[in-house]
Motif scaffolding. Structure first.
Motif, PDB file in Angstrom:
ATOM      1  N   THR A   1       5.149   4.901  10.678  1.00 39.24           N
ATOM      2  CA  THR A   1       4.469   3.616  10.839  1.00 39.24           C
ATOM      3  C   THR A   1       4.996   2.844  12.031  1.00 39.24           C
ATOM      4  O   THR A   1       4.338   1.928  12.519  1.00 39.24           O
TER       5      THR A   1
ATOM      6  N   HIS B   1      10.374  -3.936   6.667  1.00 36.22           N
ATOM      7  CA  HIS B   1       9.067  -3.299   6.794  1.00 36.22           C
ATOM      8  C   HIS B   1       8.957  -2.069   5.897  1.00 36.22           C
ATOM      9  O   HIS B   1       7.895  -1.809   5.311  1.00 36.22           O
TER      10      HIS B   1
ATOM     11  N   THR C   1       6.297  -1.391   2.884  1.00 34.64           N
ATOM     12  CA  THR C   1       5.473  -0.175   2.937  1.00 34.64           C
ATOM     13  C   THR C   1       5.621   0.653   1.665  1.00 34.64           C
ATOM     14  O   THR C   1       4.636   1.191   1.132  1.00 34.64           O
TER      15      THR C   1
END
Length: 224
Positions: free
Chosen positions: A8, A169, A173
């Motif tokens: 990502t 993050h 996720t």
């Protein structure tokens, strides 16, 4: 399709051109607000933050004659803060989670401090290698330890910023991947948890930009 969890953060787009790094320039969108005739509340808040940082950096640098010496650190704080906040929005590339950007900020600044310090204050730089009150037996070891700690400073600055941005993050996720198989009650709990994590990430975005700029100021004050 995502091959692994860290994909990502890959700087790639659907086209052949890697346009993700252009998100760094999105901070320029906030600058025109500074030139309005009647400043907004957000503008006044930002001016207060910058004036507070200016006073704090002046105390740390201990330079009264050189006006504007704190501007580089204030600009560094603003740049990192804007990019940290932009990375929290969906479909915007998180540039501060990459060592390419963080090391590009830390390494030239540390190198310029070292060159300036060793060329202008050589004896003081040697004195920094041995703390006050060190026994003569431990002096060679302290020189090695202080030299190593001085060399790894840009690496620690860069890794601290990128690792903290990646960690939040990744948590968000991971939780979003579970939502497709969760029940209604579990879905509500996950959404509340994600909102708490997003608030925490907003605080981390401010703290990490402040830590990066304040440590750079401390490294600069040592060579002066």
């Amino acid at each position: 399709m995502m091959t692994n969890l860290f994909s990502t953060f890959d700087p790639s787009t659907s086209t052949n051109l890697s346009l993700n790094w252009l998100s760094i320039t999105l901070s320029m969108m906030f600058l025109p607000m500074m030139y309005w005739l009647i400043p907004s509340r957000m503008n006044l808040l930002w001016i207060k933050i910058l004036s507070y940082l200016n006073k704090e950096f002046k105390i740390l640098l201990n330079i009264n004659k050189m006006k504007g010496s704190t501007l580089i650190f204030i600009s560094l704080f603003s740049f990192i803060l804007f990019n940290n906040f932009l990375s929290l929005f969906p479909y915007i590339f998180s540039s501060t989670s990459h060592m390419v950007l963080t090391l590009s900020l830390a390494l030239p600044m540390w190198l310029s401090f070292m060159i300036y310090g060793w060329m202008n204050n050589t004896m003081k730089m040697f004195a920094h290698l041995i703390p006050i009150g060190t026994p003569p037996v431990l002096m060679p070891f302290m020189v090695c330890i202080e030299t190593i700690s001085n060399i790894i400073r840009p690496g620690t600055l860069a890794i601290r910023l990128s690792a903290n941005m990646i960690a939040g993050h990744l948590l968000i996720t991971l939780l979003s991947n579970v939502e497709t198989k969760a029940s209604l009650l579990m879905l509500n709990i996950l959404i509340i948890t994600q909102l708490i994590l997003l608030t925490l990430e907003s605080a981390v975005a401010i703290i990490q930009s402040y830590v990066f700029s304040i440590l750079s100021t401390l490294y600069s004050s040592e060579v002066n």
